[in-house]
Design an enzyme around this catalytic site. Structure first.
Site, PDB file in Angstrom:
ATOM      1  N   TYR A  43       1.042  -1.184  -0.145  1.00 29.26           N
ATOM      2  CA  TYR A  43      -0.108  -0.045   0.048  1.00 29.26           C
ATOM      3  C   TYR A  43       0.869   1.327  -0.058  1.00 29.26           C
ATOM      4  CZ  TYR A  43      -2.627   3.816   2.150  1.00 29.26           C
ATOM      5  OH  TYR A  43      -3.322   5.004   2.498  1.00 29.26           O
ATOM      6  N   SER A  48      -2.876  12.723   8.188  1.00 34.39           N
ATOM      7  CA  SER A  48      -3.841  12.735   7.118  1.00 34.39           C
ATOM      8  C   SER A  48      -5.241  12.311   7.755  1.00 34.39           C
ATOM      9  CB  SER A  48      -3.492  11.219   6.499  1.00 34.39           C
ATOM     10  OG  SER A  48      -4.432  10.557   5.639  1.00 34.39           O
ATOM     11  N   GLN A 107      -4.319  17.287   7.205  1.00 40.83           N
ATOM     12  CA  GLN A 107      -4.700  17.223   6.093  1.00 40.83           C
ATOM     13  C   GLN A 107      -6.054  16.879   5.693  1.00 40.83           C
ATOM     14  OE1 GLN A 107      -5.019  13.924   4.339  1.00 40.83           O
ATOM     15  NE2 GLN A 107      -5.972  14.755   2.587  1.00 40.83           N
ATOM     16  N   TYR A 119      -9.333  15.802   3.575  1.00 38.60           N
ATOM     17  CA  TYR A 119     -10.149  15.318   2.240  1.00 38.60           C
ATOM     18  C   TYR A 119     -11.673  15.711   2.591  1.00 38.60           C
ATOM     19  CZ  TYR A 119      -6.645  12.077   0.607  1.00 38.60           C
ATOM     20  OH  TYR A 119      -5.521  11.367  -0.065  1.00 38.60           O
ATOM     21  N   THR A 145      -6.000  18.645   0.246  1.00 39.04           N
ATOM     22  CA  THR A 145      -5.803  17.926  -1.031  1.00 39.04           C
ATOM     23  C   THR A 145      -6.729  17.850  -1.879  1.00 39.04           C
ATOM     24  OG1 THR A 145      -4.706  16.319   0.528  1.00 39.04           O
ATOM     25  CG2 THR A 145      -5.164  15.558  -1.507  1.00 39.04           C
ATOM     26  N   ARG A 182      -4.976   1.142  -7.425  1.00 40.07           N
ATOM     27  CA  ARG A 182      -3.609   0.707  -7.247  1.00 40.07           C
ATOM     28  C   ARG A 182      -3.882  -0.811  -7.206  1.00 40.07           C
ATOM     29  NH1 ARG A 182      -4.298   5.030  -2.618  1.00 40.07           N
ATOM     30  NH2 ARG A 182      -4.419   6.535  -4.035  1.00 40.07           N
ATOM     31  N   LYS A 222      -2.969  21.109  -1.711  1.00 42.79           N
ATOM     32  CA  LYS A 222      -1.694  20.075  -2.101  1.00 42.79           C
ATOM     33  C   LYS A 222      -2.401  19.371  -3.338  1.00 42.79           C
ATOM     34  CE  LYS A 222       0.221  15.874  -0.214  1.00 42.79           C
ATOM     35  NZ  LYS A 222      -0.546  14.852  -0.708  1.00 42.79           N
ATOM     36  N   HIS A 265       0.423  13.307  -6.000  1.00 42.21           N
ATOM     37  CA  HIS A 265      -0.049  12.296  -4.998  1.00 42.21           C
ATOM     38  C   HIS A 265       1.193  11.035  -4.874  1.00 42.21           C
ATOM     39  CE1 HIS A 265      -3.664  11.833  -2.190  1.00 42.21           C
ATOM     40  NE2 HIS A 265      -3.211  10.744  -2.145  1.00 42.21           N
ATOM     41  N   ARG A 310       0.154   7.932  -7.290  1.00 46.06           N
ATOM     42  CA  ARG A 310      -0.941   7.176  -6.737  1.00 46.06           C
ATOM     43  C   ARG A 310      -2.206   7.607  -7.521  1.00 46.06           C
ATOM     44  NH1 ARG A 310       1.043   4.684  -1.984  1.00 46.06           N
ATOM     45  NH2 ARG A 310      -1.158   4.550  -0.897  1.00 46.06           N
TER      46      ARG A 310
HETATM   47  C1  LIG Z   1       0.987   5.342   1.553  1.00 42.27           C
HETATM   48  C2  LIG Z   1       0.511   6.717   1.046  1.00 42.27           C
HETATM   49  C3  LIG Z   1      -0.628   7.000   1.589  1.00 42.27           C
HETATM   50  C4  LIG Z   1      -0.963   8.362   1.385  1.00 42.27           C
HETATM   51  N1  LIG Z   1      -2.037   9.190   1.719  1.00 42.27           N
HETATM   52  C5  LIG Z   1      -2.222  10.309   1.437  1.00 42.27           C
HETATM   53  C6  LIG Z   1      -3.250  11.017   2.292  1.00 42.27           C
HETATM   54  O1  LIG Z   1      -4.101  10.401   3.120  1.00 42.27           O
HETATM   55  N2  LIG Z   1      -3.485  12.130   2.109  1.00 42.27           N
HETATM   56  C7  LIG Z   1      -2.683  13.069   1.070  1.00 42.27           C
HETATM   57  O2  LIG Z   1      -3.024  14.053   1.007  1.00 42.27           O
HETATM   58  N3  LIG Z   1      -1.700  12.479   0.478  1.00 42.27           N
HETATM   59  C8  LIG Z   1      -1.501  11.225   0.725  1.00 42.27           C
HETATM   60  N4  LIG Z   1      -0.220  10.706  -0.041  1.00 42.27           N
HETATM   61  C9  LIG Z   1       0.327  11.476  -0.750  1.00 42.27           C
HETATM   62  C10 LIG Z   1       1.512  12.133   0.113  1.00 42.27           C
HETATM   63  O3  LIG Z   1       0.852  13.292   0.827  1.00 42.27           O
HETATM   64  C11 LIG Z   1       2.770  12.621  -0.823  1.00 42.27           C
HETATM   65  O4  LIG Z   1       1.983  13.608  -1.760  1.00 42.27           O
HETATM   66  C12 LIG Z   1       3.527  11.457  -1.494  1.00 42.27           C
HETATM   67  O5  LIG Z   1       3.733  10.510  -0.762  1.00 42.27           O
HETATM   68  C13 LIG Z   1       4.645  12.356  -2.094  1.00 42.27           C
HETATM   69  O6  LIG Z   1       5.509  11.142  -2.663  1.00 42.27           O
HETATM   70  P1  LIG Z   1       6.602  10.309  -2.162  1.00 42.27           P
HETATM   71  O7  LIG Z   1       6.002   9.251  -1.578  1.00 42.27           O
HETATM   72  O8  LIG Z   1       7.298   9.971  -3.440  1.00 42.27           O
HETATM   73  O9  LIG Z   1       7.551  11.298  -1.286  1.00 42.27           O
HETATM   74  C14 LIG Z   1       0.051   9.339   0.470  1.00 42.27           C
HETATM   75  C15 LIG Z   1       0.900   8.853   0.080  1.00 42.27           C
HETATM   76  C16 LIG Z   1       1.574   7.512   0.544  1.00 42.27           C
HETATM   77  C17 LIG Z   1       2.720   6.874  -0.254  1.00 42.27           C
END
Ligand SMILES: Cc1cc2nc3c(=O)[nH]c(=O)nc-3n(C[C@H](O)[C@H](O)[C@H](O)COP(=O)(O)O)c2cc1C
Length: 379
Positions: free
Chosen positions: A25, A107, A128, A130, A156, A165, A252, A276, A279
């Site tokens: 994940y 988050s 953060q 949503y 976000t 995913r 964001k 993101h 993702r």
């Molecule tokens: C496992 C995972 C969960 C995430 N959950 C959220 C989230 O709940 N809210 C959000 O705004 N971004 C979420 N993100 C995005 C991160 O805030 C961020 O934009 C991203 O991880 C940056 O890329 P990097 O992992 O290469 O540093 C998530 C990223 C990952 C890897």
């Protein structure tokens, strides 16, 4: 205990310790993962200029974020399910960030709730948001963040609908974690994780308690999430959130220069150039490729931050050189958390700061705030 010299070492430790469904994940991206790969590869492909004959004694990685001094231009990105990587993961990561001197962002999809983290740390953190279909609930989250004295709200914008995913579906990722034959076989090789997480108090979405109608009928995380996010989210709602919140606001998930121009007029304090972490929209350009144009267009009107693909201090410095005032890191610290809990997050930050500092010296830079394209090799 293996010698940890870089973030990939922490990733490898987390891979061995954390249940496969949770590790994947964290690690994976949407669809073919071409954007996930581009995020990292395209920063790493940027060259730095090696400079000599410059006094680089007494360097500083300090700067300010939203008016507060920080040890380096980094904030921990909001990441869902931290508490399934390590029990109370949100509290541990918040503590590590605070002790290091940088902000932590909680988050909406965290395991520990806003109140848990406020109580567990006693220190300010960012929240953060949503925006959910149920606006009353979104408003109540903002009120809870205010009551917990969160010092900034990160809204976000790039998850109105969730990108798929594949690994989450194949693993049957469920919250709270479910024991299936496949997961049981996997977990048997990860007793440390199983004991730590499965015996902890919280195993589901702390902020959404009482909101998930029938937790037992949920088969996958994606199924539940798909119905919750509000696909109608628009710039009008940004104004609504801003007015309700009334404090420092960060937007964001901006990747397009047109959106950045609108964001700059929105009254927000900062934007995060982000996809993101690869993702969401697979095929979106890497965030490092989007950064220079956005920084040039709006950098004088709003603080431009960056995230995506940062696994080293070298990559961090390149993003700063291309116009970001700061960066958020996601996976880099989550691997540390999964590997060792709070000390692992601390170690991830130390690794990154040391790499940043040495790279500054070797590019002839003493003050991180002076990072500019002049330290990059354009070939
Ligand atoms: C496992 C995972 C969960 C995430 N959950 C959220 C989230 O709940 N809210 C959000 O705004 N971004 C979420 N993100 C995005 C991160 O805030 C961020 O934009 C991203 O991880 C940056 O890329 P990097 O992992 O290469 O540093 C998530 C990223 C990952 C890897």
């Amino acid at each position: 205990m293996p010698v940890v010299t870089n973030i990939d070492d922490l990733r490898e430790m987390a891979r061995k310790r954390v249940a496969r469904a949770i590790f994947e994940y964290v690690d994976c991206g949407a669809y073919t993962e071409c954007t996930l790969r581009a995020n990292r590869a395209e920063i790493e492909a940027i060259g730095l200029r090696q400079r000599v004959g410059i006094d680089v004694d007494r360097r500083s990685t300090k700067t300010t974020l939203l008016g507060r001094e920080v040890a380096m231009p980094v904030a921990l990105a909001p990441v869902g399910l931290l508490g399934l990587n390590w029990a109370n993961g949100e509290i541990l990561a918040a503590r590590a960030a605070h002790n290091f001197g940088i902000p932590f962002t909680l988050s909406t999809m965290s395991i520990c709730s806003i109140e848990d983290v406020a109580e567990g740390t006693g220190k300010p953190f960012w929240f953060q948001l949503y925006v959910m279909r149920d606006r009353g609930f979104a408003a109540s989250l903002i009120e809870r963040a205010k009551a917990a004295k969160c010092s900034a709200l990160v809204l976000t914008l790039d998850l109105q609908i969730q990108g798929q995913r594949h690994r989450d579906l194949k693993n049957g990722l469920a919250v709270p974690p479910k024991l299936t034959l496949a997961s049981a076989l996997d977990i048997m090789t990860k007793p440390g994780w199983a004991f730590n997480v499965m015996t902890s108090k919280r195993k589901s979405f702390g902020n959404l308690e009482g909101r998930i109608p029938d937790a037992k009928s949920l088969t996958t995380l994606s199924q539940w999430i798909a119905g919750q996010f509000d696909p109608t989210l628009s710039w009008k709602d940004v104004e609504w959130v801003k007015n309700l919140w009334g404090g420092p606001l960060v937007l964001k998930g901006i990747l397009d220069v047109e959106d950045a121009k609108i964001a700059a007029q929105s009254g927000a304090d900062a934007i995060v150039v982000s996809n993101h972490g690869g993702r969401q929209l697979d095929g979106a350009m890497s965030s490092i490729r989007a950064l220079p144009e956005i920084a040039a267009a709006v950098g004088d009107k709003i603080d431009v931050w960056f995230d995506g693909g940062i696994r080293s201090g070298q990559s961090l410095l390149k993003a700063l050189a291309l116009g970001a005032k700061a960066a958020m890191i996601g996976r880099a610290y989550v691997y540390g958390l999964g590997a060792m809990g709070e000390p692992g997050v601390r170690q991830a930050l130390e690794v990154m700061q040391k790499e940043l500092d040495v790279t500054m010296a070797l590019t002839g830079l003493r003050d991180v705030r002076d990072a500019s394209p002049a330290i990059l090799r354009v070939s």
